[in-house]
Enzyme design. Structure first.
Site, short mmCIF file in Angstrom:
data_model
loop_
_atom_site.label_atom_id
_atom_site.label_comp_id
_atom_site.label_asym_id
_atom_site.label_seq_id
_atom_site.Cartn_x
_atom_site.Cartn_y
_atom_site.Cartn_z
N ASP A 103 0.89 -1.30 0.09
CA ASP A 103 0.05 0.01 0.08
C ASP A 103 0.87 1.19 0.16
O ASP A 103 2.11 1.23 0.37
CB ASP A 103 -0.85 0.01 1.27
CG ASP A 103 -1.95 -1.16 1.11
OD1 ASP A 103 -2.21 -1.45 0.51
OD2 ASP A 103 -2.29 -1.50 2.32
N1 URA Z 1 -0.87 -6.02 3.64
C1 URA Z 1 -1.48 -4.87 3.82
O1 URA Z 1 -2.62 -4.65 4.40
N2 URA Z 1 -0.99 -3.85 3.18
C2 URA Z 1 0.30 -3.94 2.43
O2 URA Z 1 0.91 -2.91 1.91
C3 URA Z 1 0.93 -5.29 2.38
C4 URA Z 1 0.22 -6.37 3.15
#
Ligand code: URA
Length: 239
Positions: A103
């Site tokens: 993310d």
């Molecule tokens: N899980 C998440 O919620 N976000 C990420 O960026 C990676 C794994």
């Protein structure tokens, strides 16, 4: 890249001719016969021979990047800087892409390569490549969370995750820290797992991807993978 792609690129004929070469037991990787045209290979780290003749190719590249928060894990983005924007011009190449995604507010390890088939295999659930995260949450993480994650978290929407390994590093009333190892890559997986437990993730960092470790690489920096790291990735994705 796939074995047939490599041999085609190196002038061993059409796909059909290459299939015949493979079937007639003339192709070896590190001394062992291979017949699969779709075997994922890298001639920089493996000794590839066709009828005793060494095949060389140095077009594949792999970088381990420490993505800072705020950067998008994509090839292109109209609004934000991407992980590929962090690579210097000299190392940028057509075909480079990030394997999997973090993310925008997550930081940590991102593998960038132009070995598309390897990246695809690394993400395929059948290979169970682990991802390790450091997580901070907005409340008390009790010991029962370890079992909760180990038994396969059920998201609020009913989706069920594979067992995950949680190590609680520190637990306080308003903030706790933990290390979590998962073997899947569902969308927002870690955040949704903690939401299912009743806590919100306030900080997330990926510190390992399979055998690759972020180590003390600084935010925004990257390094090429070592040959032995590439060899382990190739090994772990062999069918
Ligand atoms: N899980 C998440 O919620 N976000 C990420 O960026 C990676 C794994």
């Amino acid at each position: 890249m796939r074995m047939d792609e490599l041999l085609k690129k190196q002038g061993f004929g059409s796909r059909n001719q290459i299939k015949k070469l493979l079937k007639s037991h003339q192709v070896k990787i590190d001394g062992k016969l291979v017949t699969g045209a779709n075997t994922i290979v890298d001639a920089q780290v493996q000794k590839i021979e066709v009828a005793g003749q060494r095949v060389r190719d140095s077009s594949l590249v792999y970088y381990l990047l420490h993505k800072p928060a705020g950067i998008v894990t994509a090839r292109k983005d109209g609004q934000h800087q991407t992980v590929l924007d962090l690579l210097a011009k000299e190392v940028s190449k057509d075909g480079l892409y990030p394997v999997g995604r973090l993310d925008r507010d997550t930081e940590g390890l991102v593998l960038i390569t132009n070995n598309g088939p390897l990246g695809f295999k690394l993400l395929h659930p059948s290979h169970h490549i682990s991802k390790t995260y450091l997580v901070e949450v907005n409340g008390y993480l009790a010991e029962d969370a370890v079992d909760f994650f180990d038994q396969g978290v059920r998201f609020l929407d009913g989706n069920i995750c594979k067992p995950a390994q949680l190590d609680i590093l520190n637990a306080e009333e308003t903030k706790s820290r933990a290390r979590l190892v998962i073997t899947e890559g569902k969308f927002h997986q870690v955040k949704k797992m903690f939401l299912a437990y009743g806590l919100k993730v306030t900080y997330l960092k990926r510190i390992a991807f399979g055998p690759l470790k972020l180590g003390d690489l600084e935010r925004g920096r990257y390094r090429p993978l070592a040959k032995d790291e590439i060899a382990i990735l190739l090994d772990q994705t062999r069918a």
